[in-house]
Design a protein around this motif. Structure first.
Motif, PDB file in Angstrom:
ATOM      1  N   ALA A 396      49.304  88.853  36.149  1.00 23.37           N
ATOM      2  CA  ALA A 396      48.419  89.056  34.997  1.00 23.37           C
ATOM      3  C   ALA A 396      48.650  90.407  34.336  1.00 23.37           C
ATOM      4  CB  ALA A 396      46.962  88.924  35.431  1.00 23.37           C
ATOM      5  N   GLY A 397      49.905  90.852  34.292  1.00 21.84           N
ATOM      6  CA  GLY A 397      50.212  92.140  33.678  1.00 21.84           C
ATOM      7  C   GLY A 397      50.248  92.053  32.166  1.00 21.84           C
ATOM      8  N   THR A 398      50.679  93.132  31.533  1.00 22.81           N
ATOM      9  CA  THR A 398      50.772  93.189  30.079  1.00 22.81           C
ATOM     10  C   THR A 398      51.966  92.370  29.602  1.00 22.81           C
ATOM     11  OG1 THR A 398      52.193  95.148  30.131  1.00 22.81           O
ATOM     12  CG2 THR A 398      49.793  95.504  30.140  1.00 22.81           C
ATOM     13  N   GLN A 405      50.547  93.493  37.539  1.00 20.85           N
ATOM     14  CA  GLN A 405      49.205  93.190  38.033  1.00 20.85           C
ATOM     15  C   GLN A 405      49.165  91.798  38.652  1.00 20.85           C
ATOM     16  OE1 GLN A 405      45.555  93.047  35.316  1.00 20.85           O
ATOM     17  NE2 GLN A 405      45.537  95.179  35.985  1.00 20.85           N
ATOM     18  N   MET A 406      48.461  91.696  39.799  1.00 18.94           N
ATOM     19  CA  MET A 406      48.255  90.423  40.490  1.00 18.94           C
ATOM     20  C   MET A 406      46.766  90.069  40.458  1.00 18.94           C
ATOM     21  SD  MET A 406      50.443  90.959  44.006  1.00 18.94           S
ATOM     22  CE  MET A 406      52.194  90.632  44.104  1.00 18.94           C
ATOM     23  N   THR A 423      41.766  92.093  41.726  1.00 19.46           N
ATOM     24  CA  THR A 423      42.876  92.419  40.835  1.00 19.46           C
ATOM     25  C   THR A 423      43.682  93.544  41.477  1.00 19.46           C
ATOM     26  OG1 THR A 423      41.617  91.801  38.860  1.00 19.46           O
ATOM     27  CG2 THR A 423      43.534  93.220  38.542  1.00 19.46           C
ATOM     28  N   VAL A 424      44.976  93.313  41.653  1.00 15.90           N
ATOM     29  CA  VAL A 424      45.860  94.286  42.300  1.00 15.90           C
ATOM     30  C   VAL A 424      46.800  94.870  41.252  1.00 15.90           C
ATOM     31  CG1 VAL A 424      47.591  94.661  44.092  1.00 15.90           C
ATOM     32  CG2 VAL A 424      45.742  93.010  44.470  1.00 15.90           C
ATOM     33  N   THR A 425      46.702  96.179  41.040  1.00 15.22           N
ATOM     34  CA  THR A 425      47.586  96.869  40.097  1.00 15.22           C
ATOM     35  C   THR A 425      48.749  97.488  40.862  1.00 15.22           C
ATOM     36  OG1 THR A 425      45.759  97.350  38.591  1.00 15.22           O
ATOM     37  CG2 THR A 425      47.752  98.681  38.369  1.00 15.22           C
ATOM     38  N   LEU A 426      49.966  97.176  40.440  1.00 13.16           N
ATOM     39  CA  LEU A 426      51.157  97.680  41.110  1.00 13.16           C
ATOM     40  C   LEU A 426      51.649  98.945  40.414  1.00 13.16           C
ATOM     41  CD1 LEU A 426      51.039  94.491  41.665  1.00 13.16           C
ATOM     42  CD2 LEU A 426      53.414  94.739  42.316  1.00 13.16           C
ATOM     43  N   THR A 427      51.887  99.983  41.198  1.00 12.95           N
ATOM     44  CA  THR A 427      52.360 101.255  40.661  1.00 12.95           C
ATOM     45  C   THR A 427      53.658 101.659  41.351  1.00 12.95           C
ATOM     46  OG1 THR A 427      50.983 102.476  42.245  1.00 12.95           O
ATOM     47  CG2 THR A 427      50.056 102.057  40.062  1.00 12.95           C
ATOM     48  N   CYS A 428      54.423 102.492  40.664  1.00 19.80           N
ATOM     49  CA  CYS A 428      55.720 102.940  41.177  1.00 19.80           C
ATOM     50  C   CYS A 428      55.545 103.952  42.303  1.00 19.80           C
ATOM     51  CB  CYS A 428      56.529 103.540  40.028  1.00 19.80           C
ATOM     52  SG  CYS A 428      58.101 104.279  40.525  1.00 19.80           S
ATOM     53  N   GLY A 429      56.307 103.797  43.364  1.00 17.38           N
ATOM     54  CA  GLY A 429      56.288 104.730  44.486  1.00 17.38           C
ATOM     55  C   GLY A 429      57.508 104.525  45.357  1.00 17.38           C
ATOM     56  N   THR A 430      57.747 105.460  46.254  1.00 15.19           N
ATOM     57  CA  THR A 430      58.926 105.372  47.118  1.00 15.19           C
ATOM     58  C   THR A 430      58.661 104.600  48.404  1.00 15.19           C
ATOM     59  OG1 THR A 430      58.345 107.523  48.080  1.00 15.19           O
ATOM     60  CG2 THR A 430      59.884 107.511  46.219  1.00 15.19           C
ATOM     61  N   GLU A 431      57.427 104.185  48.620  1.00 14.42           N
ATOM     62  CA  GLU A 431      57.110 103.357  49.773  1.00 14.42           C
ATOM     63  C   GLU A 431      56.142 102.269  49.347  1.00 14.42           C
ATOM     64  OE1 GLU A 431      53.424 106.032  51.600  1.00 14.42           O
ATOM     65  OE2 GLU A 431      55.331 105.901  52.680  1.00 14.42           O
ATOM     66  N   THR A 432      56.056 101.230  50.150  1.00 19.90           N
ATOM     67  CA  THR A 432      55.172 100.110  49.848  1.00 19.90           C
ATOM     68  C   THR A 432      53.911 100.238  50.694  1.00 19.90           C
ATOM     69  OG1 THR A 432      57.041  98.675  49.309  1.00 19.90           O
ATOM     70  CG2 THR A 432      54.949  97.600  49.820  1.00 19.90           C
ATOM     71  N   ALA A 433      52.766 100.425  50.027  1.00 18.09           N
ATOM     72  CA  ALA A 433      51.516 100.638  50.751  1.00 18.09           C
ATOM     73  C   ALA A 433      50.324 100.362  49.842  1.00 18.09           C
ATOM     74  CB  ALA A 433      51.444 102.068  51.284  1.00 18.09           C
ATOM     75  N   LEU A 434      49.220  99.990  50.465  1.00 16.24           N
ATOM     76  CA  LEU A 434      47.956  99.820  49.754  1.00 16.24           C
ATOM     77  C   LEU A 434      47.302 101.190  49.656  1.00 16.24           C
ATOM     78  CD1 LEU A 434      45.976  97.804  48.506  1.00 16.24           C
ATOM     79  CD2 LEU A 434      45.014  97.448  50.782  1.00 16.24           C
ATOM     80  N   ARG A 435      47.072 101.694  48.425  1.00 15.46           N
ATOM     81  CA  ARG A 435      46.629 103.060  48.213  1.00 15.46           C
ATOM     82  C   ARG A 435      45.127 103.211  48.034  1.00 15.46           C
ATOM     83  NH1 ARG A 435      50.008 106.464  50.419  1.00 15.46           N
ATOM     84  NH2 ARG A 435      52.127 106.338  49.611  1.00 15.46           N
ATOM     85  N   SER A 436      44.487 102.299  47.351  1.00 15.33           N
ATOM     86  CA  SER A 436      43.051 102.444  47.111  1.00 15.33           C
ATOM     87  C   SER A 436      42.408 101.088  46.867  1.00 15.33           C
ATOM     88  CB  SER A 436      42.789 103.372  45.920  1.00 15.33           C
ATOM     89  OG  SER A 436      43.239 102.774  44.720  1.00 15.33           O
TER      90      SER A 436
END
Length: 468
Positions: A396-398, A405-406, A423-436
């Motif tokens: 469900a992203g732009t 977005q998921m 709703t899960v917003t995906l952001t750029c990072g060097t590792e894969t983790a749930l942040r908040s």
């Protein structure tokens, strides 16, 4: 006369010095006036404030003398005549902020004693003593942006690796699906064969019972193969001494185990007997039932013997059929599950495929949240009870970035009505983790999920002014 005397008294050098001083003073005064008039104006709007006899409000609503620009009195409805003062309620003051980011502030904040622009340009006529902090702010922002760019570069490199892994994994799953489909086809053929054999065994059993009851010795002989198969416990096509001892007994002393010599004698003096030899020797002895019989038979007529034999063949085929059916059902379930996984959109290059079958946890206060991409989201309290916050729904992203977005829907019912969703917003990072994780409204959850595959190439970093 005074003027003439003075003029005559002054030397030519002094007259030149006074003239230059006068010119500089006039120029400085003009510069100050220009500065006053264009204070609070962005470079893109300076063309509207060029020195002329009159000024046209930027919205075109009114023409005023140019002297009324920045005179601390609002003449234009859009506030464009007072960019550098607080006279107009709708006015905006432009902070140049060299070495940092320029921005607008409401005109009401100009000269209010509070420093809003880091270059202190908004407090040019107030008691506030503002320091120019733009350089330090710019330094910090540049360091932050450089860090973000490094993260982006590293994230894009990791993303490329995950894309390559995703392509290989996709091909492996396609190959796995083909293999499972072939196994299913083979098992189906075996299942049909076992069903046929089971049906044949049941038919022979019924036929043998009828033949034995009627005394038809030819049919009895033809069904010797069933007896041979029954005695051949390991199904290797040969009868051994041990197999004869295990299933053949004396008619009048069934409890006693045949000796090795007695078993060898029944095998014609050898230790092995194939089907052909069995039908011409031991089968005749067993059908007469005057000395030996199949262990478990109750009489010498052969009726119970035949029932035991044919029933055992039917049971053998039924057991095999059940095993094949279980294997066939298991393979079909694996095929169905794999097909379902392969129908999911994992991105244009299958870069998100590695997230399948993975789960990521984050503890927030007394709750532990678990995100299993393309599956479900759950919440577990300290009491240990799991609550579904939604199952995989869709991207469900732009329009420019569909995969940012998921949405997970149809979770457990909420006490206010409806069902929980995430709703899960995906952001750029060097590792894969749930942040908040947060819950901005009841039973509606928002998660920040960081992963390299969310990194997007950019032509330039936004938010950095060209003057930095």
């Amino acid at each position: 006369m005074f003027e003439t005397g003075v003029s005559g008294f002054l030397s030519s050098d002094m007259r030149l010095h006074i003239s230059l001083t006068f010119i500089i003073t006039i120029t400085a005064s003009c510069g100050t006036a220009d500065s006053r008039k264009i204070r609070g104006i962005s470079p893109s709007y300076k063309r509207f404030y060029r020195e002329r006899k009159s000024f046209l409000c930027i919205d075109g609503s009114k023409m005023i003398p140019f002297e009324q620009v920045n005179d601390d009195y609002c003449d234009c409805e859009d506030g464009s005549d007072e960019p550098g003062t607080s006279a107009c309620p709708r006015g905006r003051f432009y902070c140049t902020n060299l070495s940092f980011r320029p921005h607008y502030i409401p005109s009401s904040r100009v000269n209010d004693g509070i420093c809003d622009c880091c270059d202190a340009s908004d407090e040019y006529n107030s008691h506030a003593r503002c320091q120019n902090t733009c350089w330090n702010l710019g330094q910090r922002e540049r360091a932050y942006v450089e860090g973000q760019m490094r993260t982006l570069d590293e994230g894009l490199q990791l993303k490329q690796q995950l894309i390559e892994e995703g392509v290989l994994l996709w091909r492996e799953k396609q190959a796995q699906l083909r293999e499972l489909q072939q196994v299913a086809e083979d098992l189906q053929i075996k299942l049909e064969e076992h069903r046929r054999k089971k049906h044949e065994a049941e038919r022979l059993r019924e036929q043998t019972l009828k033949a034995l009851g009627a005394g038809d010795s030819s049919v009895r002989r033809e069904n010797g193969s069933s007896t041979f198969n029954f005695l051949d416990s390991n199904k290797d096509g040969s009868l051994t001494v041990e197999e004869v001892q295990a299933k053949v007994a004396l008619v009048h002393d069934e409890e006693r185990l045949l000796s090795e010599d007695e078993a060898v004698a029944l095998l014609g003096g050898g230790r092995l007997m194939d089907l052909t030899l069995f039908q011409h020797t031991l089968w005749d002895v067993l059908t007469k039932a005057d000395s030996v019989k199949i262990r478990g038979s109750l009489d010498a007529a052969g009726r119970v013997v035949a029932e035991d034999l044919e029933a055992s063949d039917g049971e053998w085929e039924a057991t095999n059929q059940k095993k094949v059916e279980e294997a066939y059902d298991t393979v079909n379930m694996e095929i169905s599950d794999l097909r379902k996984k392969l129908t999911i959109d994992y991105g244009p290059d299958w870069e998100f495929l590695f997230l399948n079958s993975q789960c990521y946890k984050l503890k927030v206060y007394e709750y532990t949240y678990t995100l299993c991409p393309f599956n479900q989201v759950t919440q577990r309290s300290t009491a240990g009870a799991d609550v579904s916050l939604g199952r995989w729904g869709m991207w469900a992203g732009t329009p420019h970035n569909q995969y940012s977005q998921m949405v997970y829907e149809s979770g457990e019912p909420c006490w206010q009505g409806g069902s929980r969703s995430t709703t899960v917003t995906l952001t750029c990072g060097t590792e894969t983790a749930l942040r908040s994780v947060r819950e901005p409204s009841k039973c509606q959850y928002i998660m920040d999920f960081q992963t390299p595959v969310a990194c997007q190439p950019v032509l330039k970093q936004r938010g950095i002014h060209s003057e930095l």
